[in-house]
Write an enzyme that holds these catalytic residues in place. Structure first.
Site, PDB file in Angstrom:
ATOM      1  N   HIS A  42      16.212   1.881 -26.781  1.00 48.72           N
ATOM      2  CA  HIS A  42      14.837   1.918 -27.281  1.00 48.72           C
ATOM      3  C   HIS A  42      14.385   0.751 -28.147  1.00 48.72           C
ATOM      4  O   HIS A  42      13.201   0.689 -28.474  1.00 48.72           O
ATOM      5  CB  HIS A  42      14.613   3.217 -28.055  1.00 48.72           C
ATOM      6  CG  HIS A  42      14.835   4.441 -27.232  1.00 48.72           C
ATOM      7  ND1 HIS A  42      14.092   4.737 -26.106  1.00 48.72           N
ATOM      8  CD2 HIS A  42      15.744   5.440 -27.343  1.00 48.72           C
ATOM      9  CE1 HIS A  42      14.526   5.868 -25.576  1.00 48.72           C
ATOM     10  NE2 HIS A  42      15.530   6.312 -26.307  1.00 48.72           N
ATOM     11  N   LYS A  65      17.385   5.816 -14.520  1.00 51.20           N
ATOM     12  CA  LYS A  65      16.740   6.701 -15.484  1.00 51.20           C
ATOM     13  C   LYS A  65      15.260   6.791 -15.119  1.00 51.20           C
ATOM     14  O   LYS A  65      14.620   5.783 -14.832  1.00 51.20           O
ATOM     15  CB  LYS A  65      16.927   6.139 -16.898  1.00 51.20           C
ATOM     16  CG  LYS A  65      16.444   7.056 -17.984  1.00 51.20           C
ATOM     17  CD  LYS A  65      16.787   6.486 -19.363  1.00 51.20           C
ATOM     18  CE  LYS A  65      16.260   7.414 -20.446  1.00 51.20           C
ATOM     19  NZ  LYS A  65      16.484   6.851 -21.782  1.00 51.20           N
ATOM     20  N   ASN A  68      11.585   5.562 -19.710  1.00 49.16           N
ATOM     21  CA  ASN A  68      12.148   5.103 -20.973  1.00 49.16           C
ATOM     22  C   ASN A  68      11.057   4.394 -21.760  1.00 49.16           C
ATOM     23  O   ASN A  68      10.146   3.810 -21.173  1.00 49.16           O
ATOM     24  CB  ASN A  68      13.315   4.138 -20.728  1.00 49.16           C
ATOM     25  CG  ASN A  68      14.110   3.888 -21.983  1.00 49.16           C
ATOM     26  OD1 ASN A  68      14.725   4.798 -22.523  1.00 49.16           O
ATOM     27  ND2 ASN A  68      14.084   2.658 -22.466  1.00 49.16           N
ATOM     28  N   HIS A 153      17.586   9.462 -31.788  1.00 45.72           N
ATOM     29  CA  HIS A 153      16.825  10.023 -30.662  1.00 45.72           C
ATOM     30  C   HIS A 153      15.353   9.682 -30.834  1.00 45.72           C
ATOM     31  O   HIS A 153      14.779   9.902 -31.903  1.00 45.72           O
ATOM     32  CB  HIS A 153      17.015  11.537 -30.637  1.00 45.72           C
ATOM     33  CG  HIS A 153      16.106  12.274 -29.714  1.00 45.72           C
ATOM     34  ND1 HIS A 153      16.146  12.134 -28.348  1.00 45.72           N
ATOM     35  CD2 HIS A 153      15.123  13.169 -29.962  1.00 45.72           C
ATOM     36  CE1 HIS A 153      15.218  12.920 -27.801  1.00 45.72           C
ATOM     37  NE2 HIS A 153      14.589  13.548 -28.760  1.00 45.72           N
TER      38      HIS A 153
END
EC number: 4.6.1.18
Length: 158
Positions: A42, A65, A68, A153
């Site tokens: 991130h 994925k 994101n 997170h």
């Protein structure tokens, strides 16, 4: 100008809202702490094309994925958000270790557009300036002692 900008932000929220943020609480590679994995997934100082930027993440996950979000800020700035008031995490009400950023940051939202073949994951990119909410925990022994509490997170973008 203001109505156009406001309308653009509403459209972006409608696009990103239902999709949510595919967070870093999914399985992580063993060699990383949660904070290290958060940073890989991130934190990205400058915007890169999503198809290129997602290669590092997909390499570790061995899959494409679906989505994101990259925050174009520093890890230290996100650590500072961990010092903001605790709140219930918007995407997981059983967690109470979330913190809301006080300022908007530039970000890139990546969305998988092509068939999910690991050798050729193709993504679209959406740029925006938004607030974000992160979950934070005490650092892992593998993390720098410089930061006792670290982001683990990316819960949501607002």
């Amino acid at each position: 100008m203001v109505p156009k900008l406001f309308t653009s932000q509403i459209c972006l929220l409608l696009l990103l809202g239902p999709l949510g943020v595919e967070g870093s609480l999914h399985a992580k590679p063993r060699q990383f702490s949660w904070a290290q994995w958060f940073s890989i997934q991130h934190i990205q100082m400058a915007p890169l094309r999503c198809t290129y930027a997602m290669r590092a993440i997909n390499k570790y996950e061995r899959r494409c994925k679906n989505q994101n979000t990259f925050l174009h800020t520093t890890f230290a700035d996100v650590v500072n958000v961990c010092g903001n008031t605790n709140m219930t995490c918007p995407r997981n009400a059983s967690l109470h270790n979330c913190h809301h950023s006080r300022v908007q940051v530039p970000l890139t939202y990546c969305n998988l557009t092509g068939p999910p073949t690991i050798s050729n994951c193709v993504y679209s990119s959406t740029q925006a300036n938004m607030f974000y909410v992160v979950a934070c925990d005490n650092r892992d022994p593998r993390d720098s002692p410089q930061y006792p509490v670290v982001p683990v997170h990316l819960d949501t973008i607002i």
